[in-house]
Design a protein around this motif. Structure first.
Motif, PDB file in Angstrom:
ATOM      1  N   LYS A   3     -24.456   3.536  23.393  1.00  0.00           N
ATOM      2  CA  LYS A   3     -25.614   3.913  22.596  1.00  0.00           C
ATOM      3  C   LYS A   3     -25.192   4.799  21.452  1.00  0.00           C
ATOM      4  CE  LYS A   3     -28.982   3.568  26.317  1.00  0.00           C
ATOM      5  NZ  LYS A   3     -30.010   4.260  27.093  1.00  0.00           N
ATOM      6  N   ARG A   4     -25.735   4.513  20.289  1.00  0.00           N
ATOM      7  CA  ARG A   4     -25.432   5.307  19.106  1.00  0.00           C
ATOM      8  C   ARG A   4     -26.236   6.590  19.112  1.00  0.00           C
ATOM      9  NH1 ARG A   4     -23.068   4.588  14.440  1.00  0.00           N
ATOM     10  NH2 ARG A   4     -22.679   2.399  14.855  1.00  0.00           N
ATOM     11  N   ASP A   5     -25.607   7.676  18.643  1.00  0.00           N
ATOM     12  CA  ASP A   5     -26.309   8.947  18.493  1.00  0.00           C
ATOM     13  C   ASP A   5     -27.476   8.771  17.534  1.00  0.00           C
ATOM     14  OD1 ASP A   5     -27.087  11.548  18.232  1.00  0.00           O
ATOM     15  OD2 ASP A   5     -25.392  12.159  16.987  1.00  0.00           O
ATOM     16  N   GLY A  12     -22.280  16.475  14.757  1.00  0.00           N
ATOM     17  CA  GLY A  12     -21.397  16.064  15.842  1.00  0.00           C
ATOM     18  C   GLY A  12     -20.040  15.728  15.289  1.00  0.00           C
ATOM     19  N   THR A  13     -19.254  15.047  16.070  1.00  0.00           N
ATOM     20  CA  THR A  13     -17.943  14.615  15.611  1.00  0.00           C
ATOM     21  C   THR A  13     -18.043  13.178  15.183  1.00  0.00           C
ATOM     22  OG1 THR A  13     -17.360  13.979  17.844  1.00  0.00           O
ATOM     23  CG2 THR A  13     -16.749  16.199  17.144  1.00  0.00           C
ATOM     24  N   GLY A  14     -17.168  12.748  14.350  1.00  0.00           N
ATOM     25  CA  GLY A  14     -17.222  11.390  13.836  1.00  0.00           C
ATOM     26  C   GLY A  14     -15.884  10.977  13.295  1.00  0.00           C
ATOM     27  N   PRO A  15     -15.803   9.794  12.721  1.00  0.00           N
ATOM     28  CA  PRO A  15     -14.547   9.258  12.230  1.00  0.00           C
ATOM     29  C   PRO A  15     -13.904  10.100  11.144  1.00  0.00           C
ATOM     30  CG  PRO A  15     -16.258   7.592  12.283  1.00  0.00           C
ATOM     31  CD  PRO A  15     -16.899   8.881  12.545  1.00  0.00           C
ATOM     32  N   LEU A  16     -14.684  10.936  10.450  1.00  0.00           N
ATOM     33  CA  LEU A  16     -14.108  11.710   9.350  1.00  0.00           C
ATOM     34  C   LEU A  16     -13.634  13.092   9.778  1.00  0.00           C
ATOM     35  CD1 LEU A  16     -16.575  10.843   6.472  1.00  0.00           C
ATOM     36  CD2 LEU A  16     -14.491   9.682   7.153  1.00  0.00           C
ATOM     37  N   ASP A  17     -13.725  13.398  11.103  1.00  0.00           N
ATOM     38  CA  ASP A  17     -13.352  14.735  11.535  1.00  0.00           C
ATOM     39  C   ASP A  17     -11.906  15.071  11.223  1.00  0.00           C
ATOM     40  OD1 ASP A  17     -15.356  15.402  14.501  1.00  0.00           O
ATOM     41  OD2 ASP A  17     -15.814  15.393  12.375  1.00  0.00           O
ATOM     42  N   SER A  18     -11.053  14.043  11.157  1.00  0.00           N
ATOM     43  CA  SER A  18      -9.637  14.305  10.884  1.00  0.00           C
ATOM     44  C   SER A  18      -9.427  14.909   9.515  1.00  0.00           C
ATOM     45  CB  SER A  18      -8.853  12.990  10.981  1.00  0.00           C
ATOM     46  OG  SER A  18      -9.353  12.065  10.034  1.00  0.00           O
ATOM     47  N   ARG A  48     -26.410   8.760  11.496  1.00  0.00           N
ATOM     48  CA  ARG A  48     -25.432   7.678  11.564  1.00  0.00           C
ATOM     49  C   ARG A  48     -24.617   7.568  10.277  1.00  0.00           C
ATOM     50  NH1 ARG A  48     -30.127   4.090  10.514  1.00  0.00           N
ATOM     51  NH2 ARG A  48     -29.730   2.835   8.645  1.00  0.00           N
ATOM     52  N   TYR A  49     -24.928   8.381   9.254  1.00  0.00           N
ATOM     53  CA  TYR A  49     -24.312   8.244   7.945  1.00  0.00           C
ATOM     54  C   TYR A  49     -23.044   9.093   7.855  1.00  0.00           C
ATOM     55  CZ  TYR A  49     -28.863   6.280   6.893  1.00  0.00           C
ATOM     56  OH  TYR A  49     -30.000   5.515   6.900  1.00  0.00           O
ATOM     57  N   LEU A  50     -21.969   8.483   7.393  1.00  0.00           N
ATOM     58  CA  LEU A  50     -20.700   9.161   7.214  1.00  0.00           C
ATOM     59  C   LEU A  50     -20.615   9.659   5.773  1.00  0.00           C
ATOM     60  CD1 LEU A  50     -18.429   6.548   9.023  1.00  0.00           C
ATOM     61  CD2 LEU A  50     -19.738   8.434  10.004  1.00  0.00           C
ATOM     62  N   LEU A  51     -20.490  10.974   5.596  1.00  0.00           N
ATOM     63  CA  LEU A  51     -20.481  11.552   4.257  1.00  0.00           C
ATOM     64  C   LEU A  51     -19.121  11.341   3.600  1.00  0.00           C
ATOM     65  CD1 LEU A  51     -22.426  14.900   4.788  1.00  0.00           C
ATOM     66  CD2 LEU A  51     -23.280  12.601   4.355  1.00  0.00           C
ATOM     67  N   ALA A  66     -22.513   8.314   0.823  1.00  0.00           N
ATOM     68  CA  ALA A  66     -22.358   8.184   2.264  1.00  0.00           C
ATOM     69  C   ALA A  66     -22.207   6.714   2.614  1.00  0.00           C
ATOM     70  CB  ALA A  66     -23.550   8.802   2.995  1.00  0.00           C
ATOM     71  N   TYR A  67     -21.785   6.493   3.859  1.00  0.00           N
ATOM     72  CA  TYR A  67     -21.591   5.133   4.350  1.00  0.00           C
ATOM     73  C   TYR A  67     -22.491   4.916   5.556  1.00  0.00           C
ATOM     74  CZ  TYR A  67     -19.397   1.108   6.637  1.00  0.00           C
ATOM     75  OH  TYR A  67     -19.183  -0.104   7.243  1.00  0.00           O
ATOM     76  N   ASP A  68     -23.244   3.797   5.532  1.00  0.00           N
ATOM     77  CA  ASP A  68     -24.118   3.419   6.647  1.00  0.00           C
ATOM     78  C   ASP A  68     -23.395   2.359   7.473  1.00  0.00           C
ATOM     79  OD1 ASP A  68     -26.008   2.476   8.380  1.00  0.00           O
ATOM     80  OD2 ASP A  68     -27.560   2.150   6.875  1.00  0.00           O
ATOM     81  N   PRO A  69     -22.844   2.726   8.650  1.00  0.00           N
ATOM     82  CA  PRO A  69     -22.070   1.744   9.417  1.00  0.00           C
ATOM     83  C   PRO A  69     -22.935   0.647  10.013  1.00  0.00           C
ATOM     84  CG  PRO A  69     -22.317   3.777  10.660  1.00  0.00           C
ATOM     85  CD  PRO A  69     -22.869   4.038   9.295  1.00  0.00           C
ATOM     86  N   ASP A  70     -24.211   0.926  10.259  1.00  0.00           N
ATOM     87  CA  ASP A  70     -25.086  -0.087  10.860  1.00  0.00           C
ATOM     88  C   ASP A  70     -25.292  -1.267   9.927  1.00  0.00           C
ATOM     89  OD1 ASP A  70     -27.397   1.895  12.896  1.00  0.00           O
ATOM     90  OD2 ASP A  70     -25.253   1.513  13.061  1.00  0.00           O
ATOM     91  N   LEU A  71     -25.503  -0.967   8.630  1.00  0.00           N
ATOM     92  CA  LEU A  71     -25.763  -2.032   7.655  1.00  0.00           C
ATOM     93  C   LEU A  71     -24.573  -2.291   6.739  1.00  0.00           C
ATOM     94  CD1 LEU A  71     -29.464  -1.223   6.702  1.00  0.00           C
ATOM     95  CD2 LEU A  71     -28.592  -2.822   8.386  1.00  0.00           C
ATOM     96  N   ASP A  72     -23.452  -1.577   6.999  1.00  0.00           N
ATOM     97  CA  ASP A  72     -22.211  -1.794   6.264  1.00  0.00           C
ATOM     98  C   ASP A  72     -22.428  -1.699   4.754  1.00  0.00           C
ATOM     99  OD1 ASP A  72     -19.785  -4.461   5.792  1.00  0.00           O
ATOM    100  OD2 ASP A  72     -19.507  -2.285   5.843  1.00  0.00           O
ATOM    101  N   ARG A  73     -22.934  -0.544   4.315  1.00  0.00           N
ATOM    102  CA  ARG A  73     -23.150  -0.361   2.888  1.00  0.00           C
ATOM    103  C   ARG A  73     -23.088   1.124   2.563  1.00  0.00           C
ATOM    104  NH1 ARG A  73     -29.598  -1.872   2.562  1.00  0.00           N
ATOM    105  NH2 ARG A  73     -30.379  -0.159   3.842  1.00  0.00           N
ATOM    106  N   LYS A  74     -22.766   1.404   1.316  1.00  0.00           N
ATOM    107  CA  LYS A  74     -22.790   2.774   0.840  1.00  0.00           C
ATOM    108  C   LYS A  74     -24.200   3.130   0.393  1.00  0.00           C
ATOM    109  CE  LYS A  74     -17.968   3.233  -0.684  1.00  0.00           C
ATOM    110  NZ  LYS A  74     -17.095   3.517  -1.855  1.00  0.00           N
TER     111      LYS A  74
END
Length: 923
Positions: A3-5, A12-18, A48-51, A66-74
């Motif tokens: 389930k997605r947050d 929270g943490t996400g793919p850009l935390d690095s 759900r948006y990655l800044l 930002a990037y919307d991973p659900d709809l694969d668009r900026k």
């Protein structure tokens, strides 16, 4: 699938935390490396948006790419400042107001809003990401000719006009709130200060806004969005009424627009904000009474004298801008709102004089009128303003009082109880479509022939598109005017299935499509074939598949001969879908695949998406899950290129959800249906059938996910929506009741299931008659509920009635008799009449073609009845056979129950005297 947050918690943490370790210096190795520290987002993710990076900052918030991973668009994501002025609820109200206002306006020159929500205690708004800058930065980038500047502002003005048409005043129009893409497209944005027309800056939220925001904290709705004495807007562009804080209307934006255009054209401000504020404060509120909504000056109101030079400066003489532009701008800057143009449309018309004058000169030359007298000029202007009055009159040949009367008469002639209600609802949909067509046709004419803001070639494409929609409506009206009972049942769906008029407003998509041939004979042939395909489409929508196939096959050769690819794609679309409906899925796949390539080659993108969606469905039905998923992804990519089409996007998501269900991926199915529901709710009227169907499907998926209370609530809401769409006495309503009854029985809630089962019987009695086979089948479900409640006397009467009706209508070997025989046997066994139950249960297991689970239930009941009547060997044999059928049906729990029952039997002993209670069969 995890389930997605939901994004309602804190960061929270996400793919850009690095990349966070490099945020302080901007010299890390992550995705933000090399950027200025202030441009690096403080957190990696919002919901759900990655800044990705900061785009800009204003008084209310910060905007990030930002990037919307659900709809694969900026997207561009606006996030409220944590330390925004005012309390948290006021800040939230401002941003929610912005999203609400922008979402209400659908126009090529207004930035689209995709999403709005909460992230922790902050509000975010996701919008389209424009690959450019603001109008202000565009002006600073190079010295622009006045025509180029005016062109950009005219586009922005059309966005403002669209907002005004939706009943909104922007209140903060300025170059920084207008975006210009690299391709030159202009978008008005930042509606955070937008208000209903006529609101003062100190009024509370309007009732309409309260309704939109219902369910939110009441204190938010009661919060005044502007503090007393606080200026709303940007002083360099604010009107006198804004400085005063009095009522605003569309002319407020007109003043700001002209102030911005003045600065862009002449390189200087038209007024000093301090002086204008002092002037506004010195005027009494009474003197401004005519500026309220109720006191708007009539179109014939005299223009006041020019304002004092100290307030509105005369434009510089050394800047070469035409006098008619200067005059229009200065009128828009009138201190008295009554002295401005009556609307943005009128202002834009005045600013488009160069185009209009050129057209007028050509018109005057063509008619031989060369005199320059004022009277003739005025007469020419009056005549020109009348050229579009009858532009929509062609629709009056299609949707006429006679056509309406024929439709209503045909519906009544079927004698169906729901015919009157369906006629009323169908007529309403058709009338709205016809009226929408007429309005769009007149507006298209005026934009070209009167206002001069749309080129002739663009107008021609709109006319061609609208003419096709007129043919579509004609074909649908003719079909419905001769409707039989089957068509009446589907009539609302048929009316709603008319192709959207919105496509004819998308001038960019129309321009990209393959051009029609210049040969007039070939064009006429294409138009005639389009009319024939419109008739085919109406037949398909009504479910008359054999008639549609007979009509479309003779069109194949002439359509292909035209070489017009959009038409060929449409023909193969209908042919392929008809093959699917008539049972030939492989042929359907082949034809639909060819149609996709025709549509791609002809650049008919919306048609392509519709074809891809049907292809997804067909491949799913053949269990070709990989190809089905690929077709769905291609549909999504095409929609992304189109810039978003909510209804088409939702259609695709529904079939993607069905694909997920076919593979047992219920979490994915739920996510797709939730997205589809949101899109339909935004784009379709409340009584559109797709909304209820999607909601019901969502409920069934939620039930599969083990969420019965939530699932039932959703399914009951769908039932209510269905009744609103088609009325209470319609087969669709009966189907909803039937599935609700079945779902409740599965949850052992037979007491709640029984009223739904009885509702099906009551509807079918009205629709098909007391003694119909449909009533008999509905009685089987009532009996199941009664068995579950151990009301064996009632169940026996119900099943005996069902069996008697079926025996009258069906042959003795018809499989539909099986549930009724089983029910009679189960009820007798429950009443302790095991000997009497053997015969009907033996007949129930004799239908070898019946489903394995049904035969298993009947066989296990027969085994118990045989044992109680002293026939243990036969009982063991029937129980063993029932076990095999349960195993075949995947019912492991029932297999275990049979095993336990067999083990409980003594090796050689008389049967126990006590009867075994009957167990209701599951279906």
């Amino acid at each position: 699938m995890t389930k997605r947050d939901t994004g309602r918690g804190g960061p929270g943490t996400g793919p850009l935390d690095s990349a966070r370790s490099g945020a302080g210096t901007g010299r890390g190795t992550g995705p933000h490396a090399g950027r200025a520290p202030e441009d690096v987002p403080p957190v990696p993710q919002v919901g759900r948006y990655l800044l990705l990076r900061r785009l800009g900052q204003g008084g209310m918030g910060v905007v990030y790419a930002a990037y919307d991973p659900d709809l694969d668009r900026k997207v561009a994501l606006k996030l409220l400042h944590p330390n925004a002025q005012g309390d948290a609820e006021e800040a939230r109200s401002r941003l929610l107001r912005e999203a609400q206002a922008m979402a209400r306006v659908s126009h090529p020159n207004v930035i689209p809003v995709f999403d709005v929500g909460m992230w922790g205690d902050q509000v975010f708004v996701a919008m389209e990401l424009v690959d450019g800058g603001t109008l202000g930065t565009w002006l600073k980038a190079a010295k622009r000719p006045w025509r180029e500047v005016l062109e950009r502002y005219l586009a922005a003005g059309r966005g403002l006009q669209a907002a005004h048409d939706a009943g909104l005043v922007h209140r903060d129009f300025k170059p920084a709130n207008v975006l210009v893409s690299r391709a030159g497209r202009v978008y008005v944005t930042d509606f955070g200060l937008a208000r209903q027309v006529g609101e003062t800056s100190s009024e509370e939220s309007s009732p309409e806004e309260a309704e939109v925001l219902q369910g939110a904290d009441r204190r938010m709705l009661e919060t005044t969005l502007t503090e007393a004495g606080l200026l709303v807007g940007t002083p360099n562009y604010m009107s006198p009424e804004q400085f005063r804080g009095t009522a605003l209307d569309a002319r407020t934006d007109q003043f700001s627009f002209c102030a911005a255009l003045y600065g862009a054209l002449y390189g200087t401000r038209p007024f000093d904000p301090g002086s204008l504020k002092a002037y506004a404060s010195s005027q009494s509120v009474e003197a401004e009474g005519t500026q309220s909504l109720g006191g708007t000056a009539p179109l014939t109101a005299p223009i006041p004298a020019a304002p004092p030079p100290a307030l509105i400066r005369e434009p510089p003489r050394d800047v070469k801008v035409p006098a008619w532009v200067r005059q229009a701008v200065m009128r828009g800057l009138s201190l008295d709102a009554a002295g401005r143009f009556p609307s943005m449309q009128a202002l834009l018309g005045a600013l488009s004089q160069e185009q209009r004058l050129g057209q007028r000169r050509r018109w005057v030359a063509a008619t031989g009128v060369v005199t320059a007298t004022l009277a003739v000029a005025a007469g020419a202007a009056w005549q020109q303003s009348r050229v579009c009055v009858d532009a929509g009159a062609q629709m009056d040949d299609v949707w006429t009082p006679e056509a309406k009367a024929r439709l209503e008469s045909a519906f009544r002639a079927t004698g169906k109880p729901f015919a009157e209600a369906m006629a009323q609802r169908t007529v309403q949909v058709l009338e709205q479509y016809a009226e929408g067509w007429k309005n769009q046709r007149v507006q298209a004419c005026e934009a070209t022939r009167v206002q001069g803001v749309v080129p002739e070639d663009q107008f021609d494409r709109q006319v061609v598109c609208l003419e096709r929609r007129r043919k579509d409506l004609r074909a649908t009206v003719e079909l419905l005017a001769g409707a039989d009972a089957a068509v009446v049942e589907k009539a609302v769906d048929v009316a709603h299935a008319l192709p959207t008029l919105h496509e004819c407003q998308d001038v960019e998509a129309l321009a990209e499509q393959q051009r029609r041939p210049s040969d007039p004979v070939l064009r006429e042939q294409i138009e005639k074939l389009e009319g024939s395909l419109s008739e085919v489409r109406a037949q398909v929508d009504a479910g008359r598949y054999k008639a549609a196939l007979a009509a479309v096959k003779p069109l194949e050769a002439p359509v292909v001969a035209t070489g017009y690819l959009p038409l060929r794609a449409e023909l193969r679309f209908h042919l392929g879908w008809l093959q699917e409906q008539l049972g030939d899925s492989p042929a359907a796949s082949q034809l639909l695949s060819r149609a996709v390539f025709d549509a791609e080659a002809g650049r008919a993108d919306r048609l392509k998406v519709s074809i891809l969606n049907k292809l997804l469905y067909v491949e799913d039905g053949q269990k070709h899950f990989g190809p089905a998923a690929s077709w769905g992804e291609l549909a999504e990519a095409t929609l992304q290129r189109l810039g978003g089409e909510p209804v088409l996007e939702a259609d695709v998501k529904v079939n993607q959800a069905n694909l997920a269900v076919s593979q047992g991926h219920f979490e994915e199915a739920r996510a797709r249906l939730v997205q589809a529901r949101a899109l339909y709710d935004k784009a379709l009227p409340a009584q559109h059938p797709k909304r209820a169907r999607t909601l019901f499907l969502l409920g069934r998926v939620m039930r599969e996910l083990g969420e019965p209370p939530q699932a039932l609530a959703v399914m009951e809401e769908a039932l209510t929506q269905t009744e609103a769409v088609v009325g209470p006495l319609h087969p669709d309503v009966a189907r909803r009741h039937g599935l609700l009854s079945w779902s409740l029985r599965e949850l052992k809630q037979d007491d709640r299931a029984l009223p739904h089962a009885q509702a099906v019987v009551d509807i079918f009695k009205v629709l098909y008659g007391e003694d119909s086979p449909q009533v008999a089948e509905a009685l089987d479900e009532v009996g199941m509920c009664q068995l579950g409640l151990k009301r064996y006397d009632d169940a026996l009467k119900t099943y005996e009635r069902a069996l008697a009706l079926k025996r009258k209508a069906l042959p003795a070997d018809d499989e539909k008799l099986q549930p009724s025989y089983d029910g009679v046997g189960q009820a007798l066994l429950g009443l302790g009449r095991a000997r009497d139950s053997v015969e009907p249960l033996t007949l129930a297991v004799s239908f070898a073609s019946a489903p394995a689970d049904a035969l298993g239930e009947s066989g296990f009941a027969l085994a118990r009845a045989l044992y109680e009547t002293g026939r243990p060997p036969e009982a063991r044999g029937e129980a063993t056979r029932a076990r095999g059928r349960f195993s075949e049906a995947g019912m492991d729990a029932r297999v275990g129950e049979v095993d336990s029952w067999l083990k409980s039997l003594p090796s050689e002993a008389p049967p126990p005297p006590a009867r075994t209670p009957a167990r209701p069969r599951r279906r």
